[in-house]
Design an enzyme around this catalytic site. Structure first.
Site, PDB file in Angstrom:
ATOM      1  N   ALA A 173       0.864  -1.174   0.000  1.00  0.00           N
ATOM      2  CA  ALA A 173       0.000   0.000   0.000  1.00  0.00           C
ATOM      3  C   ALA A 173       0.904   1.229   0.000  1.00  0.00           C
ATOM      4  O   ALA A 173       2.095   1.136   0.281  1.00  0.00           O
ATOM      5  CB  ALA A 173      -0.894  -0.027   1.239  1.00  0.00           C
ATOM      6  N   GLY A 231       0.733  -5.008   1.065  1.00  0.00           N
ATOM      7  CA  GLY A 231      -0.430  -5.122   0.186  1.00  0.00           C
ATOM      8  C   GLY A 231      -0.146  -5.870  -1.107  1.00  0.00           C
ATOM      9  O   GLY A 231      -1.064  -6.419  -1.724  1.00  0.00           O
ATOM     10  N   GLU A 245      -0.477  -9.400  -0.206  1.00  0.00           N
ATOM     11  CA  GLU A 245      -1.906  -9.614   0.058  1.00  0.00           C
ATOM     12  C   GLU A 245      -2.697  -9.696  -1.257  1.00  0.00           C
ATOM     13  O   GLU A 245      -3.614 -10.504  -1.384  1.00  0.00           O
ATOM     14  CB  GLU A 245      -2.436  -8.487   0.962  1.00  0.00           C
ATOM     15  CG  GLU A 245      -1.854  -8.596   2.374  1.00  0.00           C
ATOM     16  CD  GLU A 245      -2.101  -7.363   3.235  1.00  0.00           C
ATOM     17  OE1 GLU A 245      -1.863  -6.240   2.744  1.00  0.00           O
ATOM     18  OE2 GLU A 245      -2.527  -7.517   4.387  1.00  0.00           O
ATOM     19  N   GLU A 298       4.569  -4.842   7.722  1.00  0.00           N
ATOM     20  CA  GLU A 298       3.771  -3.751   8.310  1.00  0.00           C
ATOM     21  C   GLU A 298       4.127  -3.412   9.752  1.00  0.00           C
ATOM     22  O   GLU A 298       4.107  -2.244  10.136  1.00  0.00           O
ATOM     23  CB  GLU A 298       2.271  -4.090   8.223  1.00  0.00           C
ATOM     24  CG  GLU A 298       1.681  -3.939   6.834  1.00  0.00           C
ATOM     25  CD  GLU A 298       1.745  -5.223   6.028  1.00  0.00           C
ATOM     26  OE1 GLU A 298       2.538  -6.132   6.386  1.00  0.00           O
ATOM     27  OE2 GLU A 298       1.000  -5.323   5.050  1.00  0.00           O
TER      28      GLU A 298
HETATM   29  C1  HXC Z   1       4.945   4.319  -1.470  1.00  0.00           C
HETATM   30  C2  HXC Z   1       6.843   3.363  -2.330  1.00  0.00           C
HETATM   31  C3  HXC Z   1       6.512   2.123  -1.753  1.00  0.00           C
HETATM   32  C4  HXC Z   1       5.316   2.055  -0.990  1.00  0.00           C
HETATM   33  C5  HXC Z   1       8.382   1.914  -2.787  1.00  0.00           C
HETATM   34  N1  HXC Z   1       7.999   3.177  -2.973  1.00  0.00           N
HETATM   35  N2  HXC Z   1       7.501   1.249  -2.045  1.00  0.00           N
HETATM   36  N3  HXC Z   1       6.064   4.449  -2.198  1.00  0.00           N
HETATM   37  N4  HXC Z   1       4.576   3.174  -0.875  1.00  0.00           N
HETATM   38  N5  HXC Z   1       4.906   0.920  -0.428  1.00  0.00           N
HETATM   39  C6  HXC Z   1       8.690   4.219  -3.720  1.00  0.00           C
HETATM   40  C7  HXC Z   1       9.881   4.743  -2.960  1.00  0.00           C
HETATM   41  O1  HXC Z   1       9.498   5.720  -2.023  1.00  0.00           O
HETATM   42  C8  HXC Z   1      10.716   5.341  -4.094  1.00  0.00           C
HETATM   43  O2  HXC Z   1      10.167   6.572  -4.458  1.00  0.00           O
HETATM   44  C9  HXC Z   1      10.440   4.361  -5.239  1.00  0.00           C
HETATM   45  O3  HXC Z   1       9.222   3.677  -4.903  1.00  0.00           O
HETATM   46  C10 HXC Z   1      11.526   3.320  -5.400  1.00  0.00           C
HETATM   47  O4  HXC Z   1      11.721   2.693  -4.144  1.00  0.00           O
HETATM   48  P1  HXC Z   1      13.150   2.569  -3.425  1.00  0.00           P
HETATM   49  O5  HXC Z   1      12.887   2.385  -1.986  1.00  0.00           O
HETATM   50  O6  HXC Z   1      14.037   3.692  -3.835  1.00  0.00           O
HETATM   51  O7  HXC Z   1      13.690   1.232  -4.088  1.00  0.00           O
HETATM   52  P2  HXC Z   1      14.721   0.191  -3.458  1.00  0.00           P
HETATM   53  O8  HXC Z   1      15.822   0.904  -2.721  1.00  0.00           O
HETATM   54  O9  HXC Z   1      15.084  -0.733  -4.556  1.00  0.00           O
HETATM   55  O10 HXC Z   1      13.873  -0.610  -2.343  1.00  0.00           O
HETATM   56  C11 HXC Z   1      12.801  -1.401  -2.754  1.00  0.00           C
HETATM   57  C12 HXC Z   1      11.953  -1.784  -1.501  1.00  0.00           C
HETATM   58  C13 HXC Z   1      11.562  -0.498  -0.739  1.00  0.00           C
HETATM   59  C14 HXC Z   1      12.747  -2.721  -0.587  1.00  0.00           C
HETATM   60  C15 HXC Z   1      10.709  -2.527  -2.002  1.00  0.00           C
HETATM   61  O11 HXC Z   1      10.995   0.452  -1.673  1.00  0.00           O
HETATM   62  C16 HXC Z   1      10.562  -0.728   0.335  1.00  0.00           C
HETATM   63  O12 HXC Z   1      10.904  -1.212   1.421  1.00  0.00           O
HETATM   64  N6  HXC Z   1       9.316  -0.328   0.092  1.00  0.00           N
HETATM   65  C17 HXC Z   1       8.266  -0.406   1.091  1.00  0.00           C
HETATM   66  C18 HXC Z   1       7.819  -1.829   1.267  1.00  0.00           C
HETATM   67  C19 HXC Z   1       6.770  -1.945   2.355  1.00  0.00           C
HETATM   68  O13 HXC Z   1       7.023  -1.630   3.529  1.00  0.00           O
HETATM   69  N7  HXC Z   1       5.562  -2.381   1.981  1.00  0.00           N
HETATM   70  C20 HXC Z   1       4.424  -2.479   2.915  1.00  0.00           C
HETATM   71  C21 HXC Z   1       3.653  -1.201   2.938  1.00  0.00           C
HETATM   72  S1  HXC Z   1       2.370  -1.246   4.110  1.00  0.00           S
HETATM   73  P3  HXC Z   1      11.089   7.851  -4.769  1.00  0.00           P
HETATM   74  O14 HXC Z   1      10.098   8.933  -5.047  1.00  0.00           O
HETATM   75  O15 HXC Z   1      11.922   8.063  -3.545  1.00  0.00           O
HETATM   76  O16 HXC Z   1      11.900   7.434  -5.967  1.00  0.00           O
HETATM   77  C22 HXC Z   1       1.148  -2.091   3.389  1.00  0.00           C
HETATM   78  C23 HXC Z   1      -0.104  -2.192   4.195  1.00  0.00           C
HETATM   79  C24 HXC Z   1      -1.234  -2.859   3.460  1.00  0.00           C
HETATM   80  O17 HXC Z   1       1.254  -2.583   2.315  1.00  0.00           O
HETATM   81  C25 HXC Z   1      -2.565  -2.618   4.144  1.00  0.00           C
HETATM   82  C26 HXC Z   1      -3.054  -1.239   4.098  1.00  0.00           C
HETATM   83  C27 HXC Z   1      -4.408  -1.057   4.665  1.00  0.00           C
END
Ligand code: HXC
Length: 258
Positions: free
Chosen positions: A63, A108, A111, A131
């Site tokens: 998400a 997400g 999921e 999360e």
């Molecule tokens: C918003 C995201 C994102 C996310 C990546 N990006 N994941 N933006 N939400 N979930 C964006 C980054 O901010 C970045 O934007 C661009 O995508 C590239 O990501 P990087 O981090 O620079 O890439 P990298 O270093 O290769 O790392 C990849 C990664 C990392 C390990 C996947 O991006 C990461 O940890 N992402 C978050 C993963 C996560 O925690 N997912 C769960 C979310 S909570 P910019 O603008 O800086 O280039 C969830 C809850 C679900 O899903 C339920 C909700 C109700």
């Protein structure tokens, strides 16, 4: 549509979450477009759906964290409801859905993959429910589907409570995915599987999916009742006449009509 691509090729459709700059993160607009696309699928014509991610790095990285950062409790719950409703709709689609997981499937993203019927992935794929490290629980069905999909409460709790990511080989070992392919071979493999599914009798395929989905949520006697009912409904259909007729006539070519 800005973030969703939808292509139909014969009986198989491919839906691509295409927001590679944010690793296909599921912001509200992406969710809305996904919802509209799912609603518009013509399941008379499309007999199997593939869901994948745009670009070569991510299926869906979760998400949208930037969007969630300032949410109130009510808005958080509303967001979780919205995603859950869409994912449940995907799970309940009458046609089978294959997730072709081409990279990160986190939060997400995992999921979404778990709301599909079958998961195939590339060897660069990474799975997880990170999360709790963000100060939230999984909210698009992860606390409910992970244990159901992998059949292990212990492993599901470990993945969610530790919040650690796992690679493709471990996802295969715990049954989260059915098969792992080199990235270039993932879509051809998904398309081949979808083609095989779409080559089977559609009514039988749909009833089988429904019987498994409804049965897994109930006791064995109720599950058997569900199976008996749907099995019976296959009879007197053109598909059953064609499938059994082809066998008895030793005919390889079959034409199912739905
Ligand atoms: C918003 C995201 C994102 C996310 C990546 N990006 N994941 N933006 N939400 N979930 C964006 C980054 O901010 C970045 O934007 C661009 O995508 C590239 O990501 P990087 O981090 O620079 O890439 P990298 O270093 O290769 O790392 C990849 C990664 C990392 C390990 C996947 O991006 C990461 O940890 N992402 C978050 C993963 C996560 O925690 N997912 C769960 C979310 S909570 P910019 O603008 O800086 O280039 C969830 C809850 C679900 O899903 C339920 C909700 C109700």
């Amino acid at each position: 549509m800005e973030f969703i691509k939808y292509d139909v090729n014969g009986r198989v459709a491919t839906l691509t979450i295409d927001r590679p700059k944010a690793l296909n993160a599921l912001g509200s607009q992406v969710l809305d477009e996904l919802n509209q696309t799912i609603d518009a699928i013509n399941t008379d014509e499309v007999w199997c759906l593939i869901i994948t991610g745009g670009g070569e790095k991510a299926f869906v990285a979760g998400a949208d964290i930037a969007e969630m950062k300032e949410m109130t409790q009510a808005q958080g719950a509303e967001y979780a409801r919205k995603g859950n409703d869409i994912f449940r709709k995907i799970e309940k689609l009458p046609i089978p859905v294959i997730a072709a997981i081409n990279g990160f499937a986190l939060g997400g993203g995992n999921e979404l993959a778990m709301s599909c019927d079958i998961r195939l992935c590339s060897d660069n794929a990474m799975f997880g429910q990170p999360e709790v490290g963000l100060g939230i629980t999984p909210g698009f069905g992860g606390t409910q589907r992970l244990a159901r999909v992998i059949g292990s409460l212990s492993k599901a709790k470990e993945l969610i409570l530790v919040g650690k990511n796992i690679k493709a080989d471990e996802a295969l070992a715990i049954g989260l995915v059915s098969a792992v392919y080199p990235l270039a071979e993932l879509m051809p493999a998904a398309e081949k599987m979808a083609g095989r599914i779409a080559g089977n009798a559609p009514i039988a395929v749909r009833h089988a999916k429904e019987a498994i989905n409804r049965g897994i949520q109930t006791d064995i006697d109720s599950g058997v009742d569900i199976e008996v009912d749907l099995f019976g409904k296959c009879f007197e259909t053109a598909d059953q006449a064609e499938g059994m007729g082809a066998f008895l006539e030793k005919r390889k070519e079959k034409t199912f009509t739905n």
